[in-house]
Write a protein that holds these residues in place. Structure first.
Motif, short mmCIF file in Angstrom:
data_model
loop_
_atom_site.label_atom_id
_atom_site.label_comp_id
_atom_site.label_asym_id
_atom_site.label_seq_id
_atom_site.Cartn_x
_atom_site.Cartn_y
_atom_site.Cartn_z
N PHE A 15 0.63 -1.20 -0.06
CA PHE A 15 -0.02 -0.01 0.01
C PHE A 15 0.78 1.38 -0.08
O PHE A 15 0.50 2.26 -0.71
N ALA A 16 1.81 1.07 0.75
CA ALA A 16 2.92 2.30 0.90
C ALA A 16 3.55 2.63 -0.31
O ALA A 16 3.63 3.77 -0.84
N LEU A 17 4.05 1.33 -1.12
CA LEU A 17 4.67 1.74 -2.48
C LEU A 17 3.68 2.21 -3.36
O LEU A 17 4.29 2.95 -4.26
N SER A 18 2.32 1.66 -3.35
CA SER A 18 1.28 2.06 -4.27
C SER A 18 1.19 3.63 -3.93
O SER A 18 1.06 4.42 -5.04
N THR A 19 1.10 4.00 -2.83
CA THR A 19 0.53 5.39 -2.60
C THR A 19 1.95 6.21 -2.97
O THR A 19 1.75 7.55 -3.80
N ALA A 20 3.07 5.84 -2.81
CA ALA A 20 4.35 6.35 -3.15
C ALA A 20 4.57 6.61 -4.50
O ALA A 20 4.61 7.81 -5.44
N ASN A 21 4.08 5.47 -5.34
CA ASN A 21 4.09 5.61 -6.98
C ASN A 21 3.11 6.47 -7.39
O ASN A 21 3.24 7.26 -8.38
N ALA A 22 1.87 6.55 -6.75
CA ALA A 22 0.89 7.31 -7.19
C ALA A 22 1.34 8.87 -7.00
O ALA A 22 0.98 9.72 -7.80
N GLN A 23 2.03 9.33 -6.07
CA GLN A 23 2.40 10.49 -5.84
C GLN A 23 3.41 10.94 -6.62
O GLN A 23 3.48 12.11 -7.11
N ASP A 24 4.36 9.99 -7.16
CA ASP A 24 5.48 10.16 -7.96
C ASP A 24 4.81 10.62 -9.29
O ASP A 24 5.22 11.25 -9.98
N CYS A 25 3.74 9.70 -9.64
CA CYS A 25 3.38 10.08 -11.07
C CYS A 25 2.42 11.37 -11.14
O CYS A 25 2.62 12.22 -11.93
N ASN A 26 1.87 11.75 -9.90
CA ASN A 26 1.10 13.11 -10.05
C ASN A 26 2.19 14.27 -9.92
O ASN A 26 2.06 15.19 -10.82
N VAL A 27 3.47 14.05 -9.22
CA VAL A 27 4.59 15.09 -9.22
C VAL A 27 5.12 15.26 -10.72
O VAL A 27 5.33 16.26 -11.24
N THR A 28 5.30 14.00 -11.65
CA THR A 28 5.80 13.99 -12.67
C THR A 28 5.03 14.61 -13.79
O THR A 28 5.29 15.51 -14.58
N ASN A 54 4.87 4.42 -16.96
CA ASN A 54 4.43 4.00 -15.60
C ASN A 54 3.08 4.52 -14.94
O ASN A 54 2.72 3.93 -14.00
N CYS A 55 2.68 5.57 -15.66
CA CYS A 55 1.30 6.13 -15.24
C CYS A 55 0.41 6.25 -16.27
O CYS A 55 -0.16 7.32 -16.19
N ALA A 56 0.09 5.40 -17.30
CA ALA A 56 -0.55 5.62 -18.68
C ALA A 56 -2.12 6.01 -18.27
O ALA A 56 -2.85 6.52 -18.96
N ASP A 57 -2.56 5.37 -17.23
CA ASP A 57 -4.03 5.56 -16.81
C ASP A 57 -4.48 6.63 -15.65
O ASP A 57 -5.50 6.81 -15.42
N LEU A 58 -3.24 7.45 -15.41
CA LEU A 58 -3.36 8.32 -14.43
C LEU A 58 -4.33 9.39 -14.57
O LEU A 58 -5.34 9.87 -13.91
N ASN A 59 -4.31 10.31 -15.98
CA ASN A 59 -5.01 11.52 -16.05
C ASN A 59 -5.08 11.81 -17.59
O ASN A 59 -4.11 11.67 -18.28
N ILE A 60 -6.24 12.24 -18.00
CA ILE A 60 -6.21 12.46 -19.52
C ILE A 60 -5.33 13.69 -20.09
O ILE A 60 -5.11 13.79 -21.21
N LEU A 61 -5.12 14.63 -18.82
CA LEU A 61 -3.93 15.60 -19.17
C LEU A 61 -2.68 15.34 -20.05
O LEU A 61 -2.07 15.73 -20.58
N ILE A 62 -2.19 13.95 -19.47
CA ILE A 62 -1.10 13.41 -20.41
C ILE A 62 -1.16 13.41 -21.64
O ILE A 62 -0.27 13.75 -22.47
N TYR A 63 -2.39 12.80 -22.18
CA TYR A 63 -2.50 12.76 -23.70
C TYR A 63 -3.04 14.07 -24.34
O TYR A 63 -2.70 14.33 -25.60
N GLN A 64 -3.57 14.97 -23.59
CA GLN A 64 -4.24 16.19 -24.25
C GLN A 64 -2.53 17.26 -24.25
O GLN A 64 -2.55 17.93 -25.25
N ARG A 65 -2.02 17.41 -23.18
CA ARG A 65 -0.78 18.16 -23.18
C ARG A 65 0.26 17.51 -24.14
O ARG A 65 0.83 18.21 -24.95
N GLY A 66 0.20 16.31 -24.04
CA GLY A 66 1.29 15.41 -24.86
C GLY A 66 1.18 15.58 -26.47
O GLY A 66 1.81 15.83 -27.11
N GLY A 67 -0.35 15.62 -26.57
CA GLY A 67 -0.50 15.82 -28.07
C GLY A 67 -0.16 17.22 -28.90
O GLY A 67 0.59 17.12 -29.73
N LYS A 68 -0.52 17.99 -27.98
CA LYS A 68 -0.22 19.58 -28.21
C LYS A 68 1.49 19.60 -28.32
O LYS A 68 2.20 20.29 -29.32
#
Length: 456
Positions: free
Chosen positions: A14-27, A53-67
Motif C-alpha cells: 500500500f505504501a509503495l502504491s501510494t508513493a508511486n501515485a504521488q510520484d506520478c502526480n509530481v511527474t 509508468n502512469c498511463a491511466d493517471l489523467n487525460i491531461l497526459i494525452y491532451q498536453r502530450g498531443g499539443k
C-alpha cells in the motif's frame, strides 16, 4: 504470526502504491508546466516516463502530450525525426481514446490523426483520403473541425487534378463534405438560437451560456469560410458547361439506372442547369421510376419556369414531404416560402420560412426574409403611430438573428438591422410616450407577435 506477516506485506504494498501515485502526480505536474512553456527538452522525457509508468493517471497526459508532439513535429530537423514524432502523435491520440473513452470523442481523435498525415504528407493521396474516410465512417457526428473537413475535400480535389479519380468522384465528395458542414452548422445554430432569443428578450446570460454562444458563433463563422473555400476549389468543374455534356453523353445508356438518374438530377438541379431539355428528361425518368424529393422538386422547378406556380407548389410540397434529409427539406420549404412571398401571402410565407428554419437553424436568409416582410407591414400593424413604428424593432431583431446564425450574412444583416432601427421610435419618442420596457403587441395584424421597447 502469519497474520502479522500478511498485514505487514499489505502495508508495504500500500505504501509503495501510494508513493508511486504521488510520484506520478509530481511527474505529471512537472511535465505539464514544462510543456506549457514549450521546454520540450525537459517535458519530453517526463512524458515518456508517464506513458510507461502512469498511463491511466489523467487525460491531461494525452491532451498536453498531443499539443507538445505537434509542436515538436514542426520543429523537427530531419524527415526521420519528423516521421518518428508523427507516429508518436498517432499513438498518443489512439491511447487517449483507449484509456479515457468517456472523455474523448472518437471523431476528434481520428480527425487529428488524418490531419497530421495530411499536414506532413504522410503516405499517398489515397492513403490520406482513407484516413479521413475512416472518420466519416466511424464517427461523422463528431467530425467537426472546419480545417479537417476542408483538408478532406482538398485531397479529393487533388486526386481529381492528378487524374487518379474522375469528376463524378469529386462531385460525390463535394456533396458529402457540404452535408458535413451544414450538419455542424445546424447543430451550432440550434445551440445558439435559444441564447440569442434570450438576449433579444433583454435577459442576462449566465457565464456558461455566454461561453456556449461565443463558441457557437466562432464555429459558424469558420464553417462559412470553409464552405466558401470548398466551393472555390470545385469552381468551374461543376458548372453547366461541364455537367451537361457529361450527362448527355451517358443518358441513353443510363436512363434506367436509378442511381445515375438520382445523381444527375441532384447535380443539374443544384447548379440550376434547368433550362436544357436534358434536365426535363432526367427529371421525368427519375420520377417515373422513383417518385422522390429530388424528382418532385425538379418538376416543380420546371413548372415554375413555365409560369405555373400552382403546379409548382404542388410538386414542391410533395418534395418536402418526401425529403428525408433536413437540409434538403429546409431548402424546399424556403423555395415555397419565396413563392408565397412573391404572391403577397405573407402569413403563408412566414410559415414556410419557419419550417425551413426548424430543419436548418443556420438558414439566416429566412430570418432576413421575415424581417423584410415585417418592415413592409409596419403601417398595417399597431394602434398608434408609435406602435406602428415599433414593428421595426421586431424586424431589426430578426435581421440581427440572421447574421448571428449565418456569419456569411453578417454585414448585410447588420446594415439591415441598423436601417430598421433608424425607422423605429428614437430615444425622445420613447421618453415622450414613457414606454421604456413596455411590451407592444401586434395581434391586430398578421404578424401576431410582440416586442419590448428598449431602454435607449
Amino acid at each position: 504470526m502469519k497474520f502479522k506477516i500478511a498485514f505487514t506485506l499489505f502495508g508495504v504494498l500500500f505504501a509503495l502504491s501510494t508513493a508511486n501515485a504521488q510520484d506520478c502526480n509530481v511527474t505529471l505536474s512537472l511535465f505539464n508546466e514544462s510543456a506549457k512553456v514549450k521546454n520540450f527538452d525537459d517535458a519530453y522525457p517526463k512524458y515518456k516516463d508517464l506513458l510507461e509508468n502512469c498511463a491511466d493517471l489523467n487525460i491531461l497526459i494525452y491532451q498536453r502530450g498531443g499539443k507538445m508532439l505537434e509542436d515538436m513535429i514542426d520543429l523537427a530537423e530531419t524527415d526521420d525525426k519528423k516521421m518518428q514524432l508523427v507516429q508518436e502523435f498517432i499513438a498518443n491520440q489512439r491511447m487517449r481514446l483507449e484509456k479515457f473513452p468517456n472523455d474523448t470523442k472518437e471523431g476528434d481523435m481520428l480527425a487529428d490523426i488524418a490531419m497530421i498525415q495530411y499536414k506532413n504528407e504522410i503516405g499517398t493521396l489515397e492513403e490520406r483520403l482513407e484516413a479521413f474516410e475512416e472518420v466519416v465512417e466511424t464517427d461523422k457526428d463528431n467530425f467537426s473541425s472546419p480545417v479537417a473537413i476542408y483538408a478532406y475535400f482538398r485531397i479529393a480535389n487533388d486526386l481529381n487534378d492528378t487524374g487518379e479519380r474522375d469528376i463524378q468522384f469529386l462531385f460525390d465528395k463535394y456533396d458529402e463534405v457540404i452535408l458535413l458542414i451544414e450538419t455542424q452548422e445546424n447543430d451550432k445554430a440550434a445551440e445558439a438560437k435559444p441564447l440569442i432569443e434570450k438576449q433579444e428578450a433583454q435577459e442576462e446570460l449566465t457565464s456558461r451560456e455566454s461561453r456556449i454562444l461565443k463558441n457557437s458563433e466562432i464555429y459558424l463563422r469558420n464553417y462559412t469560410k470553409i464552405k466558401g473555400s470548398v466551393n472555390s476549389l470545385l469552381g468551374s468543374k461543376a458548372d453547366c458547361d461541364n455537367l451537361l455534356p457529361l450527362y448527355k453523353k451517358d443518358f441513353e445508356e443510363k436512363k434506367n439506372d436509378l442511381n445515375w438518374l438520382r445523381n444527375a438530377n441532384e447535380r443539374l438541379s443544384a447548379k440550376d442547369c434547368t433550362e436544357d431539355p436534358l434536365f426535363f428528361k432526367v427529371s421525368e425518368a427519375l420520377h417515373r421510376q422513383e417518385p422522390s424529393a429530388n424528382s418532385a422538386y425538379s418538376l416543380g422547378q420546371l413548372a415554375e419556369a413555365e409560369g405555373n406556380r400552382g403546379k409548382a407548389l404542388e410538386y414542391f410540397n410533395e418534395a418536402a414531404e418526401l425529403a428525408q434529409d433536413k437540409v434538403r427539406k429546409a431548402r424546399i420549404y424556403y423555395r415555397i416560402a419565396n413563392n408565397y412571398k412573391e404572391r403577397g401571402s405573407l402569413s403563408q410565407a412566414r410559415s414556410y420560412y419557419r419550417k425551413a428554419l426548424d430543419n436548418k437553424p443556420s438558414m439566416g436568409i429566412a430570418y432576413l426574409k421575415i424581417a423584410e416582410m415585417y418592415a413592409k407591414s409596419a403601417n398595417n400593424c399597431g394602434e398608434s403611430v408609435f406602435d406602428k413604428r415599433s414593428v421595426y424593432w421586431l424586424a431589426a431583431d430578426y435581421a440581427t438573428r440572421a447574421g448571428r446564425v449565418d456569419p456569411s450574412l453578417s454585414s448585410t444583416a447588420t446594415a439591415t438591422a441598423a436601417s430598421y432601427k433608424g425607422r423605429a421610435p428614437q430615444k425622445s419618442d420613447i421618453f415622450q410616450e414613457d414606454a421604456a420596457g413596455k411590451k407592444i403587441s401586434f395581434s391586430n395584424c398578421w404578424i401576431g407577435e410582440s416586442v419590448v421597447v428598449p431602454n435607449l
